[in-house]
Write an enzyme that holds these catalytic residues in place. Structure first.
Site, PDB file in Angstrom:
ATOM      1  NE  ARG A   1      -4.173  -1.967   1.823  1.00 45.18           N
ATOM      2  CZ  ARG A   1      -5.088  -2.403   2.677  1.00 45.18           C
ATOM      3  NH1 ARG A   1      -4.973  -2.119   3.967  1.00 45.18           N
ATOM      4  NH2 ARG A   1      -6.115  -3.118   2.259  1.00 45.18           N
TER       5      ARG A   1
ATOM      6  CE1 TYR B   1      -1.758  -0.504  -8.196  1.00 43.54           C
ATOM      7  CE2 TYR B   1      -1.734  -2.213  -9.860  1.00 43.54           C
ATOM      8  CZ  TYR B   1      -1.226  -1.035  -9.336  1.00 43.54           C
ATOM      9  OH  TYR B   1      -0.180  -0.428  -9.980  1.00 43.54           O
ATOM     10  CD  GLU B   2      -1.476  -4.647  -3.759  1.00 50.75           C
ATOM     11  OE1 GLU B   2      -1.862  -5.247  -2.749  1.00 50.75           O
ATOM     12  OE2 GLU B   2      -1.012  -5.237  -4.747  1.00 50.75           O
ATOM     13  N   GLY B   3      -6.255  -2.570  -2.333  1.00 47.40           N
ATOM     14  CA  GLY B   3      -7.299  -1.970  -1.503  1.00 47.40           C
ATOM     15  C   GLY B   3      -7.767  -0.662  -2.089  1.00 47.40           C
TER      16      GLY B   3
END
Length: 596
Positions: A297, A441-443
């Site tokens: 992140r 992506y990655e949350g």
């Protein structure tokens, strides 16, 4: 075609004048990370990214990756594989990894500028080593000694790459629904079966072996997220002594066709009784996953920063060259048939917005990276505890705000080009397309907002916020009598008090209605991001005034800070009003009425 020049002057200013990197490194025991060494790393990082990676950015977008259905093989765009070989030969893959595993042992903060430069030069290419770094962190913190010997060392030196295999076709963020199975075998390994999607660098031609870190369920696992384990699944079978065997039961089933980052291989990965080795404890896979995820992140936040900076550089150059009309206040370039568009207020609004978000965002991201070093190396337990709380608080802000600001900045940059920005010739539309994935992506941004509001603020009772507010107050107290900084210190102090009161008010409402957390989360995230940048812009002016930078540089910092405080920080007023409206405007409508 867009170009890229590493912003070394501002990166050095951020590291040395604002963050005091050399003193921090010395205090934490990174004795080799002197200013001279760090500057040498910056120079070489700039050379590699500008001359090797940046020229491949357009070909990566136009050619993309290709997939062989018969073999499952993926071929990367022309030049990508050769660039990776240069990356490995230069020792870049293990720059911040421990020496005992083949790395160079540099502080995390010293390696972050390289990450920013890679992402600005060629985001799609940069995704390949990015995933290796996440796998490295998981093995470093959760792997057994033999796993570190067999899998970690080749990842650190770049001989192999890594992936994170989390998402499945029917579940994304809600990993409690995943179905991939892991059946124990007599040799201590497990047979992994299932399908994972959106797997970055799941298959490619850079290396012979790829180390997949896969979430799966053991046969007796409890339901939901409490029953998830993590497994090491190499592309080639491996035993505990590191002997390489035949091809494992893992294969790329397809490549996704995407809006952007065409040079990055986004794979559907099929696992068919593949050999896997448990990493960490059974049913504790989420711990290892969050080690990877938090690293990723922060890294994705840097992707947004890199793209924003490249877009700004090109918009600035074009705005100085493009002639269009005369200035409203009178001709500025009488020797030309028209004035360059940089004289027009609205173009300056877009350029200054980019400059303010890029340079302030750089300090936000670099500060978060410095906390990783403090947590890992400080001998003061209280300092480590506070750094950990602050990093947890800043991680969703850094990821979400830097990526959303990346989208905003690439939008403004494209707009500066007018119609020329919309066509492919100048490369601005590629930057805009590439930037869009970073918020997903990655949350997603929404997930980051819920993490910040629900867990980092409400559940943890604002521990990280209190640390940050303490830093802000210490700065304000130190400069409260400085006439040159009063225009920044006074509004910063007042806004910090409002931030604290707003947080407490959300907590009180949430006690009566849990939906208040979700209703406030998005706006609270951005309110917090703009507040964080207000601090960094005030501190930038103070650092510039005390530095030996040229007067033009100092003046530019002060003028950009003024723009930020008067034109961007007031965005918090809108977010505050939205938060104070509560959950009712969002939740009152019946779900069936949306199409009425």
């Amino acid at each position: 075609m867009s170009t890229y020049n590493a912003p070394l002057q501002d990166i050095r200013f951020a590291l040395h004048e604002v963050l005091g990197a050399e003193a921090l490194f010395a205090r934490l025991g990174f004795n080799e990370a002197t200013r001279d060494i760090v500057d040498a790393v910056l120079e070489e990082s700039a050379r590699f990214t500008e001359t090797v990676l940046a020229p491949l950015n357009r070909v990566g977008d136009e050619v993309g990756c290709s997939y062989d259905k018969a073999t499952g093989a993926v071929t990367t765009p022309p030049g990508f594989k050769e660039a990776y070989a240069q990356f490995v030969d230069g020792g870049w893959s293990g720059l911040a990894s421990p020496v005992e595993f083949g790395g160079q042992g540099m502080p995390h903060l010293a390696a972050i500028p390289l990450k920013e430069m890679i992402d600005a030069a060629n985001l799609a290419w940069g995704n390949f080593p990015l995933l290796s770094h996440g796998a490295t962190e998981a093995l470093l913190h959760h792997g057994q000694a033999w796993q570190q010997e067999v899998f970690l060392k080749p990842l650190v030196d770049g001989r192999w790459t890594g992936t994170m295999c989390l998402t499945e076709p029917h579940c994304g963020t809600d990993l409690g629904l995943l179905r991939t199975r892991a059946v124990p075998r007599d040799d201590g390994s497990h047979a992994i079966s299932g399908t994972k999607i959106f797997i970055t660098a799941g298959e490619h031609d850079f290396t012979d072996n790829i180390v997949h870190l896969v979430l799966a369920r053991l046969p007796d696992a409890p339901a939901g997220s409490k029953g998830i384990s993590m497994f090491i699944v190499p592309k080639l079978r491996m035993d505990r002594d590191g002997n390489v065997g035949e091809r494992n039961g893992v294969r790329c089933g397809a490549l996704e066709h995407k809006m952007g980052i065409h040079g990055s291989a986004t794979c559907v990965m099929n696992f068919d009784d593949a050999q896997g080795w448990l990493i960490g404890e059974p049913n504790k896979g989420l711990m290892a996953m969050f080690t990877m995820m938090n690293t990723a992140r922060l890294a994705v936040g840097l992707q947004g920063l890199g793209l924003a900076d490249r877009a700004y550089q090109n918009a600035l150059r074009y705005s100085r060259e493009r002639l269009q009309m005369r200035s409203l206040s009178g001709t500025k370039f009488p020797d030309k048939p028209a004035d360059p568009i940089i004289v027009h207020p609205d173009v300056r609004r877009m350029l200054l917005t980019q400059k303010a978000l890029v340079e302030g965002g750089r300090l936000l991201g670099y500060h978060a990276a410095s906390l990783v070093d403090v947590i890992a190396a400080s001998g003061d337990a209280e300092e480590r505890t506070q750094a950990d709380a602050l990093l947890g608080f800043l991680t969703p802000i850094t990821k979400a705000c830097l990526t959303e600001w990346g989208v905003e900045c690439t939008y403004h940059a494209l707009q500066c080009f007018g119609g020329h920005g919309y066509i492919a010739e100048h490369g601005m539309e590629q930057l805009a397309r590439d930037a869009r994935i970073t918020t997903l992506y990655e949350g997603t941004t929404g997930i980051q907002a819920l993490d910040l509001m629900g867990r980092k603020t409400m559940q943890l009772q604002g521990a990280g916020l209190r640390v940050f507010l303490g830093i802000v107050e210490a700065f304000c107290k130190a400069y409260e009598n400085d006439e040159g900084l009063r225009e920044f210190v006074e509004p910063l102090r007042a806004s910090a008090g409002e931030w604290q009161a707003l947080t407490q008010a959300i907590g009180k409402r949430a006690m009566a209605d849990a939906d208040e957390i979700g209703a406030a989360a998005y706006d609270y995230l951005f309110y917090s991001g703009y507040m964080a940048l207000a601090y960094w812009w005030a501190r930038s002016v103070a650092a510039a005034d005390a530095s030996s930078q040229p007067q033009a540089f100092k003046d530019a910092k002060r003028e950009t800070a003024r723009f930020y405080f008067t034109r961007i920080l007031p965005r918090t007023l809108v977010h505050k009003a939205a938060i104070e409206s509560g959950a009712a405007p969002l939740m009152a409508m019946d779900a069936n009425h949306f199409d009425s």
